[in-house]
Scaffold this active site. Structure first.
Site, mmCIF file in Angstrom:
data_model
loop_
_atom_site.group_PDB
_atom_site.id
_atom_site.type_symbol
_atom_site.label_atom_id
_atom_site.label_comp_id
_atom_site.label_asym_id
_atom_site.label_seq_id
_atom_site.Cartn_x
_atom_site.Cartn_y
_atom_site.Cartn_z
ATOM 1 N N ASP A 157 0.821 -1.222 0.000
ATOM 2 C CA ASP A 157 0.000 0.000 0.000
ATOM 3 C C ASP A 157 0.854 1.271 0.000
ATOM 4 O OD1 ASP A 157 -1.801 -2.070 0.639
ATOM 5 O OD2 ASP A 157 -1.843 -1.539 2.760
ATOM 6 N N GLU A 198 -11.022 -1.475 -3.175
ATOM 7 C CA GLU A 198 -10.367 -0.667 -2.118
ATOM 8 C C GLU A 198 -9.234 0.157 -2.752
ATOM 9 O OE1 GLU A 198 -9.133 -3.912 0.356
ATOM 10 O OE2 GLU A 198 -7.544 -4.523 -1.011
#
Ligand code: FUB
Length: 323
Positions: free
Chosen positions: A35, A206
């Protein structure tokens, strides 16, 4: 012949290609990280990733800085759970911004499953990009589900009119919400509405991100499951940060010769020469441990109509690029 091979190995070990140009290699730094958030602070490149461990062990964040996208310096523990009183585990997905000389670190914590649990998206603040960051509010900034979106995976977008937006959301829903100028909470937009759903299509999962280019708003996100090979990145283009956004297509996905599960990205835009780089995580080939995620960087390019071209994942990464 043997001597020649040894010389080639030595050149790669020294970070040099045969052309003599120092070059990054993917992953850009060692370790299991995911991420990645890309930011340019104080004329340096910064990457703030999630530490890709079991949820119970995700209790601090490291950061990495570079002058050239090739040589990276690690800054360990820039934000620690001990400095966020409400965080208990699963500290994920940094989103960074600078405002009035302070550095703000948005993150998710606790992986909440319903509104009764404590956690969600928080924000910490520091005087320097390398921290130390301290919790700003003493409680989460977003602590509940709105429009079905799990409060994880923040991204902060500063629009040209001065407005600050938080874009976020897991569990297949994305929201955009206007931030108060001091980041102490959220506020309604001009239409009186606060939680705007911008889920672009059923494929959305997401990892949202937004930027503006040539007057258009680009909305990007991840699809598929992050532990598996199909994790990928898609995008849409719209006329407002509040949407609507219609999915155009995937631009980053697994390559059976390079790596799998490529997703949850962010971008560097170098204004000097209008070059774009995508920073993302992927799994090494043949590795089925979902947490084995590595941070990589490659070029991101646009066609003449402003569409994003499919990203070619590489082992080499990108050559040095000055800011
Ligand atoms: O690293 C934890 C989670 O994995 C993130 O919140 C998701 O976006 C996925 O990348």
């Amino acid at each position: 012949m043997r001597q020649c091979r040894m010389l080639i190995h030595a050149a790669f070990a020294a970070g040099l290609l045969l052309t003599g140009v120092a070059h990054a290699s993917n992953p850009v730094f060692p370790g299991w990280y995911a991420d990645p958030e890309a930011a340019i602070f104080q004329h340096q490149y910064w990457i703030y990733p999630t530490t890709s461990l079991r949820y119970s062990e995700q209790t601090s964040f490291d950061a990495f800085s570079s002058d050239d996208l090739v040589h990276w310096t690690k800054h360990a523990g820039v934000l620690r759970m001990a400095d966020v009183p409400w965080a208990k585990k699963a500290m994920w997905a940094p989103a960074m911004t600078e405002k009035d000389g302070k550095y703000y670190f948005f993150f998710a914590a606790n992986d909440i499953q319903n509104d009764k649990q404590l956690g969600g998206i928080g924000v910490a603040v520091a005087d320097h990009p390398e921290g130390p960051y301290k919790d700003l509010l003493g409680h989460p900034l977003v602590d509940a589900f709105h429009n079905g979106a799990q409060p994880i995976d923040p991204f902060v977008f500063h629009d040209g009119d001065g407005s600050w937006y938080l874009i976020y959301g897991g569990w297949k829903h994305a929201n955009v919400v206007k931030l108060k100028p001091d980041f102490s909470g959220v506020e309604p937009t001009a239409d009186g509405k606060t939680w705007h759903e911008i889920t672009p299509s059923p494929e959305y999962v997401e990892g949202p991100l937004m930027f503006k280019r040539n007057g258009k708003y680009y909305f990007m996100w991840s699809e598929g499951g992050w532990t598996g090979p199909d994790y990928s990145v898609a995008y849409a283009i719209g006329d407002s940060p509040l949407g609507p956004f219609k999915r155009i297509g995937k631009i980053l996905q697994q390559d059976p010769t390079i790596g799998t599960g490529a997703g949850h990205h962010s971008v560097f835009h170098v204004a000097r020469d209008d070059s774009w780089f995508i920073v993302y995580h992927r799994h090494p080939l043949g590795d089925t441990d979902g947490n084995h995620r590595e941070v990589c960087i490659d070029r991101m390019e646009f066609d003449a109509d402003g569409k994003i071209l499919p990203v070619k994942m590489t082992r080499e990464g990108v050559p040095p690029h000055a800011l």
